[in-house]
Design a protein around this motif. Sequence first.
Motif, PDB file in Angstrom:
ATOM      1  N   SER A 446      75.638 -36.651  49.558  1.00 38.09           N
ATOM      2  CA  SER A 446      75.775 -38.104  49.471  1.00 38.09           C
ATOM      3  C   SER A 446      74.475 -38.756  49.914  1.00 38.09           C
ATOM      4  O   SER A 446      73.639 -38.128  50.573  1.00 38.09           O
ATOM      5  CB  SER A 446      76.946 -38.600  50.335  1.00 38.09           C
ATOM      6  OG  SER A 446      76.727 -38.277  51.695  1.00 38.09           O
ATOM      7  N   ALA A 447      74.325 -40.031  49.539  1.00 32.41           N
ATOM      8  CA  ALA A 447      73.068 -40.742  49.786  1.00 32.41           C
ATOM      9  C   ALA A 447      72.921 -41.223  51.217  1.00 32.41           C
ATOM     10  O   ALA A 447      71.851 -41.712  51.601  1.00 32.41           O
ATOM     11  CB  ALA A 447      72.964 -41.938  48.835  1.00 32.41           C
ATOM     12  N   ASP A 448      73.951 -41.108  52.050  1.00 39.41           N
ATOM     13  CA  ASP A 448      73.877 -41.599  53.426  1.00 39.41           C
ATOM     14  C   ASP A 448      73.716 -40.475  54.437  1.00 39.41           C
ATOM     15  O   ASP A 448      74.002 -40.637  55.624  1.00 39.41           O
ATOM     16  CB  ASP A 448      75.123 -42.422  53.764  1.00 39.41           C
ATOM     17  CG  ASP A 448      76.411 -41.628  53.588  1.00 39.41           C
ATOM     18  OD1 ASP A 448      76.345 -40.490  53.075  1.00 39.41           O
ATOM     19  OD2 ASP A 448      77.482 -42.144  53.945  1.00 39.41           O
ATOM     20  N   VAL A 449      73.259 -39.305  53.972  1.00 42.40           N
ATOM     21  CA  VAL A 449      73.047 -38.148  54.850  1.00 42.40           C
ATOM     22  C   VAL A 449      71.560 -37.826  54.918  1.00 42.40           C
ATOM     23  O   VAL A 449      70.881 -37.775  53.895  1.00 42.40           O
ATOM     24  CB  VAL A 449      73.841 -36.914  54.341  1.00 42.40           C
ATOM     25  CG1 VAL A 449      73.509 -35.686  55.174  1.00 42.40           C
ATOM     26  CG2 VAL A 449      75.334 -37.198  54.376  1.00 42.40           C
ATOM     27  N   ASP A 450      71.044 -37.632  56.121  1.00 38.81           N
ATOM     28  CA  ASP A 450      69.636 -37.272  56.354  1.00 38.81           C
ATOM     29  C   ASP A 450      69.604 -35.897  57.013  1.00 38.81           C
ATOM     30  O   ASP A 450      69.828 -35.769  58.221  1.00 38.81           O
ATOM     31  CB  ASP A 450      68.957 -38.318  57.240  1.00 38.81           C
ATOM     32  CG  ASP A 450      67.468 -38.052  57.416  1.00 38.81           C
ATOM     33  OD1 ASP A 450      66.953 -37.125  56.762  1.00 38.81           O
ATOM     34  OD2 ASP A 450      66.832 -38.757  58.213  1.00 38.81           O
ATOM     35  N   LEU A 471      66.580 -40.585  53.897  1.00 38.01           N
ATOM     36  CA  LEU A 471      68.027 -40.628  53.772  1.00 38.01           C
ATOM     37  C   LEU A 471      68.432 -40.345  52.327  1.00 38.01           C
ATOM     38  O   LEU A 471      67.902 -40.943  51.392  1.00 38.01           O
ATOM     39  CB  LEU A 471      68.516 -42.014  54.195  1.00 38.01           C
ATOM     40  CG  LEU A 471      69.973 -42.164  54.627  1.00 38.01           C
ATOM     41  CD1 LEU A 471      70.215 -41.413  55.925  1.00 38.01           C
ATOM     42  CD2 LEU A 471      70.297 -43.643  54.823  1.00 38.01           C
ATOM     43  N   GLY A 472      69.349 -39.387  52.135  1.00 39.84           N
ATOM     44  CA  GLY A 472      69.824 -39.041  50.809  1.00 39.84           C
ATOM     45  C   GLY A 472      68.973 -38.041  50.068  1.00 39.84           C
ATOM     46  O   GLY A 472      69.339 -37.611  48.963  1.00 39.84           O
ATOM     47  N   GLU A 473      67.821 -37.660  50.625  1.00 43.51           N
ATOM     48  CA  GLU A 473      66.927 -36.698  49.977  1.00 43.51           C
ATOM     49  C   GLU A 473      67.094 -35.314  50.601  1.00 43.51           C
ATOM     50  O   GLU A 473      67.540 -35.171  51.735  1.00 43.51           O
ATOM     51  CB  GLU A 473      65.480 -37.154  50.092  1.00 43.51           C
ATOM     52  CG  GLU A 473      65.187 -38.465  49.396  1.00 43.51           C
ATOM     53  CD  GLU A 473      63.743 -38.907  49.553  1.00 43.51           C
ATOM     54  OE1 GLU A 473      63.357 -39.875  48.894  1.00 43.51           O
ATOM     55  OE2 GLU A 473      63.011 -38.264  50.343  1.00 43.51           O
ATOM     56  N   PHE A 495      70.313 -35.605  60.886  1.00 41.57           N
ATOM     57  CA  PHE A 495      69.379 -36.208  61.836  1.00 41.57           C
ATOM     58  C   PHE A 495      70.082 -37.151  62.805  1.00 41.57           C
ATOM     59  O   PHE A 495      69.787 -37.169  64.003  1.00 41.57           O
ATOM     60  CB  PHE A 495      68.282 -36.968  61.070  1.00 41.57           C
ATOM     61  CG  PHE A 495      67.249 -37.584  61.956  1.00 41.57           C
ATOM     62  CD1 PHE A 495      66.195 -36.830  62.440  1.00 41.57           C
ATOM     63  CD2 PHE A 495      67.324 -38.921  62.309  1.00 41.57           C
ATOM     64  CE1 PHE A 495      65.243 -37.395  63.273  1.00 41.57           C
ATOM     65  CE2 PHE A 495      66.379 -39.493  63.134  1.00 41.57           C
ATOM     66  CZ  PHE A 495      65.331 -38.722  63.616  1.00 41.57           C
ATOM     67  N   PHE A 496      71.044 -37.963  62.299  1.00 35.26           N
ATOM     68  CA  PHE A 496      71.721 -38.935  63.141  1.00 35.26           C
ATOM     69  C   PHE A 496      73.044 -38.412  63.689  1.00 35.26           C
ATOM     70  O   PHE A 496      73.814 -39.178  64.288  1.00 35.26           O
ATOM     71  CB  PHE A 496      71.958 -40.234  62.355  1.00 35.26           C
ATOM     72  CG  PHE A 496      70.699 -40.885  61.869  1.00 35.26           C
ATOM     73  CD1 PHE A 496      69.828 -41.503  62.750  1.00 35.26           C
ATOM     74  CD2 PHE A 496      70.360 -40.845  60.520  1.00 35.26           C
ATOM     75  CE1 PHE A 496      68.656 -42.090  62.300  1.00 35.26           C
ATOM     76  CE2 PHE A 496      69.199 -41.441  60.060  1.00 35.26           C
ATOM     77  CZ  PHE A 496      68.339 -42.062  60.953  1.00 35.26           C
TER      78      PHE A 496
END
Length: 510
Positions: A446-450, A471-473, A495-496
């Motif tokens: 998903s795009a909200d995962v780092d 984020l998202g990459e 990361f978060f």
Amino acid sequence: EPAGFVEDGANLRSRIVLLTMSEGEEPEDKTQVIFIFSAPVDQWEKFDDTFAQMANSIVIHDLEAGFIISDSDADFEGVLESQNLVSDALENGRNDLWTFNAANFRFATITLTPEDPGLDLKLTVINPSGQTVAVIDNGYTDDTEVATDILLTDPGNYVVQVSEFFNRSGRYSLSLVLTTDPLFLEGGRIRPGQSIHSELPANGQQLWLFDGVAGEVVSIVLTPDDRFDAILNLFGPDGNRLVALDEGFNGDAEVVANFVLPVTGEYTILVTSFAGNSGTYTLSLDKGEEETSNFYEAGDLAYGDTRRETLQPHEAHTWYFQGKAGDRVTIEVVPVTSILDLDVWLLDPNVKKLAAQDENLQGESERIEAQLPQDGEYVVLVRDFNGEPGVYEVTLNAMPVKRPTYVGMLSYGQTVTGDLPPGQMDLWLFDASEGDVIDIVVMPNSADVDLLIAVQNPDGETVLTVDEGALGEGEQLLDFVVTSDGVWGIVVQEFFSVGGGYTLTADFAQ
């Protein structure tokens, strides 16, 4: 770069952050800085949290009087000119700020000298972007601090902050020399009561000269940074070597204590490196006897212990404890006698300094937090900064260690999926042979995962961490060379610590 995108005519959504003066201040222009965060409208949610984190982490360095810097009020005193000497007075609990302008790639030598007795001065240099480029506080009370050949890579206005360790008031003098080439590449002169901060070039040597009188007692302390193992030699006026020291490891100090000068004349201190490595170091020269005259083995500590002891005048205590690699420990030393200004060191099983703490004032506690690098017996050294006697308590605790959770085995060419719960790190193991060259790729679902990844060797040690994507990459480690046979590990984490799904692949490099 979270805000990096190709402009294609799409509508942008922007957040404007205005940073202003503190309430009650009335400068001519109240607004200090404007930050603009922008992204295409359809991608705003992807960057929103990252923009918020960036905005909340902004720090602005201002030169207006009364702003807070280094946990103390500061006064702007004026502008420093090269090769000019200024004199001023610190007020109780306040720092003084001076500025100077420099072109890029200049060398600065700054000398800070106490004019009133009993001052322990500290010198901090801040570059035009607000980053600290040098902190010099290596001398003792009444010592002069000299920072030689500081490389200034950015053009613009620099800030010199003058402070006093105990927040006392008193007069000082300050001078600046700007040059296009280093002045002290091969060394220079040092006087008793001076503490010089310098940089040793690779495969180089530096000679520091001082005048001495027969019968004088001097002490010399050479403290390198962690990049090199310093060697100290002292030569007499006739060129004969009087002292040769290489007793420590990288970052360990070499100390000549209570040396009696045999003749009157010019002495030479030679500074070199064991393996020819470069690095910064501090060289201090003082007259008189060593401050710490006795070491006392105070006893053993176990996790959870609190022990009380009494320091005698000019005494240092050593405490011993058994630790394991990866343990995160806290050491807190509390003065029971209010006049104590405690200085605490943590030494590893090779008697190499891991951490040191002497940030607080008389009567205040000191605390060290560190992760132990290996199994063995560690040493906690406690002394009073001024050699005063008194009672103190030392407490040793172990903090919980966050370890990755084993989730499975991975074979070359295989793609696996995972779902990280919040706060968890996943550990995937794979068999590898020395010389394997592999690519490791992890992609978020998903795009909200780092995501970030780390590689562990068969001993469980982290040898490389990759966190380059936004984020998202995804993250990728290409052409990684396996250095030994065994079971290696790949650690995947967010990361978060919010968790999220991912896919992971490890294969031979193409």
